[in-house]
Write a protein that holds these residues in place. Structure first.
Motif, PDB file in Angstrom:
ATOM      1  N   UNK A   1       0.835  -1.208   0.000  1.00  0.00           N
ATOM      2  CA  UNK A   1       0.000   0.000   0.000  1.00  0.00           C
ATOM      3  C   UNK A   1       0.861   1.246   0.000  1.00  0.00           C
ATOM      4  N   UNK A   2       2.013   1.176  -0.687  1.00  0.00           N
ATOM      5  CA  UNK A   2       3.000   2.246  -0.599  1.00  0.00           C
ATOM      6  C   UNK A   2       3.039   3.160  -1.809  1.00  0.00           C
ATOM      7  N   UNK A   3       2.122   2.964  -2.758  1.00  0.00           N
ATOM      8  CA  UNK A   3       2.135   3.805  -3.951  1.00  0.00           C
ATOM      9  C   UNK A   3       1.778   5.251  -3.654  1.00  0.00           C
ATOM     10  N   UNK A   4       2.390   6.167  -4.381  1.00  0.00           N
ATOM     11  CA  UNK A   4       2.121   7.588  -4.172  1.00  0.00           C
ATOM     12  C   UNK A   4       0.786   8.024  -4.753  1.00  0.00           C
ATOM     13  N   UNK A   5       0.234   7.226  -5.648  1.00  0.00           N
ATOM     14  CA  UNK A   5      -1.061   7.569  -6.237  1.00  0.00           C
ATOM     15  C   UNK A   5      -1.010   8.766  -7.163  1.00  0.00           C
ATOM     16  N   UNK A   6       0.093   8.910  -7.903  1.00  0.00           N
ATOM     17  CA  UNK A   6       0.248  10.090  -8.761  1.00  0.00           C
ATOM     18  C   UNK A   6      -0.795  10.151  -9.874  1.00  0.00           C
ATOM     19  N   UNK A   7      -1.312   8.987 -10.299  1.00  0.00           N
ATOM     20  CA  UNK A   7      -2.349   8.997 -11.344  1.00  0.00           C
ATOM     21  C   UNK A   7      -3.665   9.586 -10.830  1.00  0.00           C
ATOM     22  N   UNK A   8      -3.751   9.748  -9.518  1.00  0.00           N
ATOM     23  CA  UNK A   8      -4.976  10.285  -8.911  1.00  0.00           C
ATOM     24  C   UNK A   8      -4.790  11.703  -8.366  1.00  0.00           C
ATOM     25  N   UNK A   9      -3.629  12.311  -8.605  1.00  0.00           N
ATOM     26  CA  UNK A   9      -3.445  13.701  -8.156  1.00  0.00           C
ATOM     27  C   UNK A   9      -4.530  14.592  -8.767  1.00  0.00           C
ATOM     28  N   UNK A  10      -5.050  15.578  -8.025  1.00  0.00           N
ATOM     29  CA  UNK A  10      -4.657  16.007  -6.680  1.00  0.00           C
ATOM     30  C   UNK A  10      -5.381  15.280  -5.540  1.00  0.00           C
ATOM     31  N   UNK A  11      -6.224  14.267  -5.863  1.00  0.00           N
ATOM     32  CA  UNK A  11      -6.981  13.585  -4.811  1.00  0.00           C
ATOM     33  C   UNK A  11      -6.066  13.006  -3.744  1.00  0.00           C
TER      34      UNK A  11
END
Length: 288
Positions: free
Chosen positions: A7-17
């Motif tokens: 569960x360590x992904x930065x989630x950049x594809x979901x920025x700015x959420x």
């Protein structure tokens, strides 16, 4: 068997959420995203679980899940200090795995379908080699793609190929024997600088120890890492639950596994009595 949730992904594809909140803590309809991979591990019968979190971001996970005692499981936490790819999870977790077999679930992958529990239990009982799943998608170019021969046996796996050899991709759920830590420690980073899970699977394929279970059209899988898939996953889970089928309900799984007592189950239901989720649990409690 041990269980790991990456569960360590930065989630950049979901920025700015995802700037203020870690991706696996985002809501997917009525539950945090991480409930879904955790429910898969619990359905597989796994009680000893490690959650790998981003640097300095463990506290929200602990606030949500604690040590797992309320669910009859044990949850520990470690951080992935540097983004080095999925296979890095086995290097981080080597001491936790401690020579056992292990199941890795990605923190943004959601699975559900009929008889999935049976498939998970079969995979968890595999004594040697690796068990992964194959899922049909229309455009597999963004994933690891598995090719089968005429007998349905996996013969190749490619990571993000320009010209895929099949439409079956490998979703984020992997069962491995105790070899996996050594295999992960010896693979080389890919061109994008990551330790690819496909490289791990290729090593098992070379040993003729890779077992691929195709998931039929009755199964649903989502990589909820972008806005469209997140929205679609929430909608399908809502529709499924409106038909009376709860997905990713940790307390229900814990009860069915006989990991918690009736009093604890009812206590958990009452703690959420003002929500549809809690009322669903309460309705189950009436039948206990």
């Amino acid at each position: 068997m041990k269980g790991i949730i990456l569960a360590a992904g930065k989630g950049t594809r979901l920025y700015p959420i995802t700037k203020p909140v870690c991706k696996p803590l985002l809501p997917v309809y009525d539950k945090p995203m991480i409930y879904y991979p955790l429910s898969v591990l619990m359905e597989a019968g796994i009680k000893d679980i490690l959650v790998i979190t981003p640097p300095d971001d463990t506290k929200p996970f602990v606030d949500l899940l604690g040590n797992g005692e309320h669910l009859g499981v044990s949850i520990q936490y470690m951080e992935q200090k540097v983004q080095r790819g999925i296979a890095d999870a086995f290097i981080i977790a080597k001491d936790f795995i401690a020579g056992d077999s292990v199941c890795l679930a990605l923190g943004d992958n959601i699975f559900y379908g009929p008889f999935f529990r049976r498939k998970l239990r079969l995979a968890s009982r595999q004594e040697q080699g690796a068990v992964i799943f194959g899922y049909y998608v229309a455009d597999p170019r963004a994933f690891g793609v598995v090719e089968f021969d005429s007998d349905g046996k996996a013969v190749s796996i490619e990571e993000k190929p320009r010209h895929p050899k099949s439409n079956y991709i490998v979703p984020g759920l992997y069962f491995y024997d105790s070899q996996v830590c050594d295999i992960a420690a010896n693979i080389q980073p890919s061109a994008r600088g990551e330790l690819e899970i496909t490289s791990v699977n290729e090593e098992y394929l070379k040993k003729d120890q890779l077992h691929v279970i195709p998931l039929g059209k009755e199964f649903s899988w989502f990589d909820a890492g972008n806005p469209d898939s997140l929205y679609e996953a929430a909608g399908q889970i809502r529709a499924a639950q409106r038909s009376g089928r709860m997905i990713g309900c940790l307390e229900e799984i814990a009860w069915h596994n006989r990991w918690i007592e009736k009093d604890k189950f009812i206590e958990l239901a009452q703690s959420m009595s003002k929500t549809d989720y809690g009322q669903y649990l309460a309705s189950l409690g009436e039948d206990i």
